[in-house]
Design a protein around this motif. Structure first.
Motif, PDB file in Angstrom:
ATOM      1  N   SER A 163      38.527  43.668  52.605  1.00 43.33           N
ATOM      2  CA  SER A 163      38.774  42.235  52.712  1.00 43.33           C
ATOM      3  C   SER A 163      39.590  41.942  53.952  1.00 43.33           C
ATOM      4  O   SER A 163      40.344  42.791  54.421  1.00 43.33           O
ATOM      5  CB  SER A 163      39.572  41.738  51.500  1.00 43.33           C
ATOM      6  OG  SER A 163      39.039  42.184  50.278  1.00 43.33           O
TER       7      SER A 163
ATOM      8  N   LEU B 158      41.985  34.390  51.767  1.00 43.75           N
ATOM      9  CA  LEU B 158      40.870  35.301  51.973  1.00 43.75           C
ATOM     10  C   LEU B 158      39.881  34.707  52.966  1.00 43.75           C
ATOM     11  O   LEU B 158      39.423  33.576  52.805  1.00 43.75           O
ATOM     12  CB  LEU B 158      40.186  35.577  50.632  1.00 43.75           C
ATOM     13  CG  LEU B 158      39.020  36.537  50.638  1.00 43.75           C
ATOM     14  CD1 LEU B 158      39.474  37.946  51.020  1.00 43.75           C
ATOM     15  CD2 LEU B 158      38.357  36.556  49.263  1.00 43.75           C
TER      16      LEU B 158
ATOM     17  N   GLU C 110      39.921  48.692  48.723  1.00 44.62           N
ATOM     18  CA  GLU C 110      40.115  48.972  47.306  1.00 44.62           C
ATOM     19  C   GLU C 110      38.972  49.830  46.795  1.00 44.62           C
ATOM     20  O   GLU C 110      37.812  49.640  47.164  1.00 44.62           O
ATOM     21  CB  GLU C 110      40.159  47.669  46.524  1.00 44.62           C
ATOM     22  CG  GLU C 110      40.289  47.800  45.032  1.00 44.62           C
ATOM     23  CD  GLU C 110      39.922  46.506  44.345  1.00 44.62           C
ATOM     24  OE1 GLU C 110      39.901  45.464  45.002  1.00 44.62           O
ATOM     25  OE2 GLU C 110      39.640  46.537  43.142  1.00 44.62           O
TER      26      GLU C 110
ATOM     27  N   PHE D  17      46.255  42.978  33.317  1.00 47.27           N
ATOM     28  CA  PHE D  17      44.846  42.721  33.033  1.00 47.27           C
ATOM     29  C   PHE D  17      44.667  42.300  31.582  1.00 47.27           C
ATOM     30  O   PHE D  17      43.935  41.371  31.276  1.00 47.27           O
ATOM     31  CB  PHE D  17      43.998  43.969  33.302  1.00 47.27           C
ATOM     32  CG  PHE D  17      43.703  44.197  34.757  1.00 47.27           C
ATOM     33  CD1 PHE D  17      43.024  45.339  35.158  1.00 47.27           C
ATOM     34  CD2 PHE D  17      44.078  43.307  35.737  1.00 47.27           C
ATOM     35  CE1 PHE D  17      42.747  45.563  36.506  1.00 47.27           C
ATOM     36  CE2 PHE D  17      43.808  43.523  37.073  1.00 47.27           C
ATOM     37  CZ  PHE D  17      43.133  44.660  37.452  1.00 47.27           C
TER      38      PHE D  17
ATOM     39  N   PRO E 298      37.873  41.500  36.879  1.00 50.88           N
ATOM     40  CA  PRO E 298      38.057  42.799  37.529  1.00 50.88           C
ATOM     41  C   PRO E 298      36.757  43.555  37.686  1.00 50.88           C
ATOM     42  O   PRO E 298      36.709  44.572  38.357  1.00 50.88           O
ATOM     43  CB  PRO E 298      39.022  43.513  36.588  1.00 50.88           C
ATOM     44  CG  PRO E 298      38.798  42.881  35.269  1.00 50.88           C
ATOM     45  CD  PRO E 298      38.466  41.455  35.548  1.00 50.88           C
ATOM     46  N   ASN E 299      35.679  43.069  37.065  1.00 49.84           N
ATOM     47  CA  ASN E 299      34.398  43.740  37.260  1.00 49.84           C
ATOM     48  C   ASN E 299      33.995  43.743  38.722  1.00 49.84           C
ATOM     49  O   ASN E 299      33.191  44.539  39.151  1.00 49.84           O
ATOM     50  CB  ASN E 299      33.309  43.038  36.444  1.00 49.84           C
ATOM     51  CG  ASN E 299      33.509  43.230  34.960  1.00 49.84           C
ATOM     52  OD1 ASN E 299      34.090  44.223  34.546  1.00 49.84           O
ATOM     53  ND2 ASN E 299      33.064  42.293  34.179  1.00 49.84           N
ATOM     54  N   PHE E 300      34.517  42.814  39.490  1.00 50.02           N
ATOM     55  CA  PHE E 300      34.160  42.726  40.899  1.00 50.02           C
ATOM     56  C   PHE E 300      35.330  43.102  41.788  1.00 50.02           C
ATOM     57  O   PHE E 300      35.359  42.766  42.949  1.00 50.02           O
ATOM     58  CB  PHE E 300      33.674  41.313  41.224  1.00 50.02           C
ATOM     59  CG  PHE E 300      32.478  40.918  40.424  1.00 50.02           C
ATOM     60  CD1 PHE E 300      31.226  41.371  40.774  1.00 50.02           C
ATOM     61  CD2 PHE E 300      32.616  40.125  39.311  1.00 50.02           C
ATOM     62  CE1 PHE E 300      30.118  41.027  40.020  1.00 50.02           C
ATOM     63  CE2 PHE E 300      31.508  39.764  38.557  1.00 50.02           C
ATOM     64  CZ  PHE E 300      30.262  40.212  38.909  1.00 50.02           C
ATOM     65  N   GLY E 301      36.302  43.737  41.220  1.00 46.92           N
ATOM     66  CA  GLY E 301      37.413  44.175  42.040  1.00 46.92           C
ATOM     67  C   GLY E 301      38.364  43.062  42.376  1.00 46.92           C
ATOM     68  O   GLY E 301      38.327  41.986  41.799  1.00 46.92           O
ATOM     69  N   ASN E 302      39.222  43.292  43.337  1.00 45.47           N
ATOM     70  CA  ASN E 302      40.268  42.343  43.668  1.00 45.47           C
ATOM     71  C   ASN E 302      39.973  41.527  44.910  1.00 45.47           C
ATOM     72  O   ASN E 302      40.847  40.908  45.476  1.00 45.47           O
ATOM     73  CB  ASN E 302      41.581  43.093  43.884  1.00 45.47           C
ATOM     74  CG  ASN E 302      42.089  43.689  42.597  1.00 45.47           C
ATOM     75  OD1 ASN E 302      41.656  43.323  41.521  1.00 45.47           O
ATOM     76  ND2 ASN E 302      42.997  44.630  42.711  1.00 45.47           N
ATOM     77  N   GLU E 303      38.742  41.499  45.347  1.00 46.49           N
ATOM     78  CA  GLU E 303      38.467  40.883  46.635  1.00 46.49           C
ATOM     79  C   GLU E 303      38.557  39.371  46.597  1.00 46.49           C
ATOM     80  O   GLU E 303      38.484  38.734  47.632  1.00 46.49           O
ATOM     81  CB  GLU E 303      37.091  41.292  47.145  1.00 46.49           C
ATOM     82  CG  GLU E 303      35.926  40.629  46.464  1.00 46.49           C
ATOM     83  CD  GLU E 303      35.618  41.205  45.093  1.00 46.49           C
ATOM     84  OE1 GLU E 303      36.281  42.177  44.717  1.00 46.49           O
ATOM     85  OE2 GLU E 303      34.720  40.699  44.411  1.00 46.49           O
ATOM     86  N   LYS E 304      38.765  38.767  45.455  1.00 46.64           N
ATOM     87  CA  LYS E 304      38.884  37.318  45.394  1.00 46.64           C
ATOM     88  C   LYS E 304      40.245  36.899  44.878  1.00 46.64           C
ATOM     89  O   LYS E 304      40.379  35.963  44.119  1.00 46.64           O
ATOM     90  CB  LYS E 304      37.776  36.730  44.513  1.00 46.64           C
ATOM     91  CG  LYS E 304      36.398  36.829  45.138  1.00 46.64           C
ATOM     92  CD  LYS E 304      35.357  36.080  44.328  1.00 46.64           C
ATOM     93  CE  LYS E 304      34.011  36.133  45.026  1.00 46.64           C
ATOM     94  NZ  LYS E 304      32.968  35.410  44.269  1.00 46.64           N
ATOM     95  N   LEU E 305      41.256  37.593  45.309  1.00 45.56           N
ATOM     96  CA  LEU E 305      42.607  37.217  44.932  1.00 45.56           C
ATOM     97  C   LEU E 305      43.009  35.894  45.558  1.00 45.56           C
ATOM     98  O   LEU E 305      42.693  35.625  46.716  1.00 45.56           O
ATOM     99  CB  LEU E 305      43.603  38.284  45.383  1.00 45.56           C
ATOM    100  CG  LEU E 305      43.657  39.589  44.591  1.00 45.56           C
ATOM    101  CD1 LEU E 305      44.695  40.509  45.201  1.00 45.56           C
ATOM    102  CD2 LEU E 305      43.965  39.331  43.145  1.00 45.56           C
TER     103      LEU E 305
END
Lengths: 113, 116
Positions: A33, A45, A94, B51, B97-104
């Motif tokens: 990211s 982001l 990640e 979580f 969390p199924n898609f990880g943390n890329e949309k924090l």
């Protein structure tokens, strides 16, 4: 094991110039990211990638392009720099899985004159 | 859309005193909540995450946080701060969390100053 490496650490550009911010990770992480950090606004982001060949837009993608040709690298391109893009940029990676933390690089401080 | 509010921009605490940093979130589904710390000139380091399960979460460096669904809060606490805790702290909420943390989505941060 270097983790997440960002280059350069500092850069000054003139309005209209183009530039690529480099990000590399050696942990074989699927997710990568790009964030920008501005005073009083936290991290936002820009773009993200869930694997090689796959990218998607984040909250503030305008003015930035990304590509993910390899698992290791995730460069961020500014096609025509604007003063509003003056910021500190962070790359993160990640490992896939719901209980994995993000690893952040040390940032690139970019000034657009 | 998800959002995070950290109402305190700057907090000053004496060394050895207790600390609580506030975080309120807005999210339509089950939230995935995180606290990060950023030292000057450095990237972010994960302190702890929530979580599911036990609402009191233990993290690194002696920090803990408590998830309170009724108050939409995830406050960070430490019983006794050390001078090395001076940093900026960010609360974040994530998508599934199924898609990880890329949309924090991050809060705007709280700067912590420690005085002797």
């Amino acid at each position: 094991n270097a983790g997440v490496t960002q280059t350069p650490k500092f850069q000054v550009l003139k309005t209209g110039q183009s530039m690529t911010l480099q990000c590399a990770q050696d942990m074989n992480h699927e997710y990568m990211s790009w964030y920008r950090q501005d005073p009083g606004m936290g991290l936002r982001l820009i773009h993200y990638s869930v694997g090689a060949g796959i990218t998607d837009q984040g909250e503030v993608p305008n003015g930035y392009n990304v590509s993910r040709s390899t698992t290791e690298d995730f460069p961020l391109r500014l096609l025509s720099a604007a003063p509003s893009q003056t910021s500190v940029y962070f790359c993160a990676s990640e490992l896939q899985g719901c209980n994995q933390p993000q690893h952040f690089g040390d940032g690139t401080r970019l000034s657009i004159l | 859309a998800q959002s995070v509010t950290q109402p305190d921009i700057h907090i000053t605490v004496s060394e050895g005193a207790s600390l609580e940093l506030r975080c309120n979130y807005s999210y339509g589904a089950t939230p995935y909540l995180f606290w990060y710390v950023q030292s000057p000139g450095q990237g972010l380091q994960l302190l702890l995450k929530y979580f599911s399960g036990d609402t009191l979460v233990q993290g690194i460096k002696g920090f803990e946080a408590e998830f309170k669904r009724s108050q939409s809060s995830f406050n960070l606490r430490k019983p006794s701060v050390h001078w090395s805790d001076a940093a900026e702290y960010f609360c974040a909420v994530g998508a599934s969390p199924n898609f990880g943390n890329e949309k924090l989505t991050f809060g705007t941060g709280t700067r912590l100053t420690i005085i002797p």
